[in-house]
Design a protein around this motif. Structure first.
Motif, PDB file in Angstrom:
ATOM      1  N   ILE A   1      -6.376   6.809   3.180  1.00  0.00           N
ATOM      2  CA  ILE A   1      -6.151   6.554   4.606  1.00  0.00           C
ATOM      3  C   ILE A   1      -7.236   7.213   5.461  1.00  0.00           C
TER       4      ILE A   1
ATOM      5  N   GLY B   1      -0.772  -2.200   8.123  1.00  0.00           N
ATOM      6  CA  GLY B   1       0.036  -1.053   7.750  1.00  0.00           C
ATOM      7  C   GLY B   1       0.220  -0.131   8.935  1.00  0.00           C
ATOM      8  N   VAL B   2       1.007   0.933   8.760  1.00  0.00           N
ATOM      9  CA  VAL B   2       1.247   1.892   9.848  1.00  0.00           C
ATOM     10  C   VAL B   2      -0.084   2.425  10.397  1.00  0.00           C
ATOM     11  N   CYS B   3      -1.049   2.639   9.501  1.00  0.00           N
ATOM     12  CA  CYS B   3      -2.345   3.201   9.915  1.00  0.00           C
ATOM     13  C   CYS B   3      -3.266   2.162  10.543  1.00  0.00           C
TER      14      CYS B   3
ATOM     15  N   CYS C   1       0.852  -1.195   0.000  1.00  0.00           N
ATOM     16  CA  CYS C   1       0.000   0.000   0.000  1.00  0.00           C
ATOM     17  C   CYS C   1       0.883   1.238   0.000  1.00  0.00           C
ATOM     18  N   LYS C   2       0.622   2.149  -0.930  1.00  0.00           N
ATOM     19  CA  LYS C   2       1.332   3.433  -0.913  1.00  0.00           C
ATOM     20  C   LYS C   2       0.312   4.568  -1.043  1.00  0.00           C
ATOM     21  N   ASN C   3      -0.806   4.375  -0.342  1.00  0.00           N
ATOM     22  CA  ASN C   3      -1.895   5.353  -0.438  1.00  0.00           C
ATOM     23  C   ASN C   3      -1.682   6.588   0.428  1.00  0.00           C
ATOM     24  N   CYS C   4      -0.638   6.577   1.283  1.00  0.00           N
ATOM     25  CA  CYS C   4      -0.351   7.793   2.039  1.00  0.00           C
ATOM     26  C   CYS C   4       1.158   7.889   2.267  1.00  0.00           C
TER      27      CYS C   4
ATOM     28  N   VAL D   1      -6.051  -3.613   2.619  1.00  0.00           N
ATOM     29  CA  VAL D   1      -5.076  -3.143   1.627  1.00  0.00           C
ATOM     30  C   VAL D   1      -5.326  -3.791   0.265  1.00  0.00           C
TER      31      VAL D   1
ATOM     32  N   MET E   1       2.867   7.863   4.911  1.00  0.00           N
ATOM     33  CA  MET E   1       3.467   7.066   5.999  1.00  0.00           C
ATOM     34  C   MET E   1       4.035   5.759   5.462  1.00  0.00           C
ATOM     35  N   GLY E   2       3.555   5.356   4.275  1.00  0.00           N
ATOM     36  CA  GLY E   2       4.029   4.129   3.643  1.00  0.00           C
ATOM     37  C   GLY E   2       5.179   4.423   2.707  1.00  0.00           C
ATOM     38  N   PRO E   3       5.440   3.609   1.718  1.00  0.00           N
ATOM     39  CA  PRO E   3       4.677   2.400   1.403  1.00  0.00           C
ATOM     40  C   PRO E   3       4.791   1.325   2.498  1.00  0.00           C
ATOM     41  N   CYS E   4       3.685   0.618   2.724  1.00  0.00           N
ATOM     42  CA  CYS E   4       3.656  -0.477   3.692  1.00  0.00           C
ATOM     43  C   CYS E   4       3.542  -1.791   2.927  1.00  0.00           C
TER      44      CYS E   4
ATOM     45  N   ARG F   1      -8.434  -2.246  -1.181  1.00  0.00           N
ATOM     46  CA  ARG F   1      -8.189  -0.870  -1.646  1.00  0.00           C
ATOM     47  C   ARG F   1      -7.459  -0.883  -2.992  1.00  0.00           C
TER      48      ARG F   1
ATOM     49  N   ALA G   1      -4.349  -0.542   8.726  1.00  0.00           N
ATOM     50  CA  ALA G   1      -5.085  -1.243   7.656  1.00  0.00           C
ATOM     51  C   ALA G   1      -4.640  -2.703   7.595  1.00  0.00           C
TER      52      ALA G   1
HETATM   53  S1  SF4 Z   1      -0.100   3.865   6.499  1.00  0.00           S
HETATM   54 FE1  SF4 Z   1      -1.938   2.832   5.806  1.00  0.00          FE
HETATM   55  S2  SF4 Z   1      -2.681   4.081   4.070  1.00  0.00           S
HETATM   56 FE2  SF4 Z   1      -0.556   4.710   4.502  1.00  0.00          FE
HETATM   57  S3  SF4 Z   1       0.665   3.475   3.095  1.00  0.00           S
HETATM   58 FE3  SF4 Z   1       0.608   2.353   5.040  1.00  0.00          FE
HETATM   59  S4  SF4 Z   1      -1.196   0.949   4.868  1.00  0.00           S
HETATM   60 FE4  SF4 Z   1      -1.332   2.487   3.243  1.00  0.00          FE
END
Ligand code: SF4
Length: 311
Positions: free
Chosen positions: A199, A69-71, A52-55, A78, A57-60, A81, A73
């Motif tokens: 996110i 993920g960090v958030c 996931c590289k939707n925000c 993921v 804080m990633g890519p996760c 999404r 998810a």
């Molecule tokens: S923090 Fe969440 S939304 Fe952001 S890249 Fe990681 S999984 Fe995706």
């Protein structure tokens, strides 16, 4: 990472003509999509939709012991999404093609696009019926203008659901309404789907996939269906035609033009231009016997079924 084995031309394609051309490309060291596919090793994490590289804080990358993920998810969120984003892009691409055709119809009706004509007036009247446009005693151009505006209105419809939904079998319409996935407007469903994948928005995989279905329906029963109907109005409704296919359609002694892409508004004009005596004369002045038109990919299918242009 281990390199993939390069395929022989016969392994790359069952088609004898394609294999012969690939053989020549290999000999001349010309890169093709086949050779690139052999050289690129697909990313296993991407293939599973686990990155996931939707925000920012990633890519996760959700691999091994990492299942969030960090958030926060989850893997299911993921993967859903990523799939939803693919659905949104596909729907946007097909539907925006329908919008382009609606604008072309509007231009033709208002006289701004004189090279485009209403080639199938019966289809125009049929589509007018679906979109609630009055036809009795009205000139075709006026009906076409209102059909184009009504079609464009479906992209940003403010209330209710898409008018074309009522073309589906009643039982199917009821299922969509019961599930809450009857499409409301074409653009909105794409935006809504993208919105949910960001996110801090929709975290539930099944809920995300519900909206993916609504978005897909807005394309299938909205943008794409309008694109087909308006193409029929402008370029004629297809009927069975005889034509040719494969690499043998290329002519050694002519200027070969290959139509590619998915906008028939351009390819239909190329079909017309290739028959222009001035352009044919120009090709001849350069030593060619004429202009040979063929196609590849989606728009080629359109010119094949409407004009008999080889594929
Ligand atoms: S923090 Fe969440 S939304 Fe952001 S890249 Fe990681 S999984 Fe995706």
């Amino acid at each position: 990472m281990a390199k993939k084995k390069m395929r022989t031309p016969e392994e790359a394609s069952r088609d004898q003509a394609a294999a012969a051309l690939l053989e020549r490309a290999y000999r001349l060291e010309i890169e093709t999509s086949f050779s690139r596919a052999d050289e690129i090793v697909p990313c296993p994490i991407g293939a599973e939709g686990l990155c996931c590289k939707n925000c920012a804080m990633g890519p996760c990358r959700l691999v091994g012991k990492t299942d969030r993920g960090v958030c926060g998810a989850t893997i299911a969120t993921v993967v859903a999404r990523n799939f939803c984003r693919a659905v949104a892009v596909g729907a946007a691409s097909h539907s925006d093609h329908g919008r382009d055709l609606a604008y072309t119809l509007l231009g033709a009706a208002e006289g701004h696009a004189p090279d485009y004509k209403i080639r199938d007036p019966f289809k125009l009247l049929e589509v007018a019926g679906y979109l609630g446009v009055k036809t009795d005693g009205r000139p075709l151009e006026e009906v076409a203008r209102d059909v184009a505006l009504a079609a464009l209105g479906e992209f940003g419809r403010v209330q209710g659901e898409l008018l074309y939904v009522k073309r589906a079998p009643p039982k199917r319409q009821e299922i969509w309404r019961k599930l809450g996935i009857s499409p409301r407007s074409i653009d909105r469903e794409v935006v809504d789907l993208l919105h949910r994948t960001h996110i801090g928005n929709d975290q539930d995989a099944e809920h995300l996939l519900d909206q993916a279905m609504r978005c897909a329906l807005s394309d299938g029963w909205g943008g794409s269906m309008l694109a087909t109907d308006i193409s029929d109005i402008l370029f004629g409704t297809p009927a069975p035609v005889r034509s040719e296919a494969n690499l043998g359609v290329l002519r050694e002694d002519q200027v070969n033009i290959i139509i590619h892409g998915h906008e028939p508004t351009l390819s239909e004009m190329i079909v017309a231009a290739a028959q222009d005596p001035e352009l044919i004369e120009y090709a001849k002045s350069k030593g060619a016997a004429g202009i040979n038109l063929a196609g590849i990919c989606c728009t080629a299918n359109e010119t094949l079924m409407r004009e008999g242009i080889p594929l």
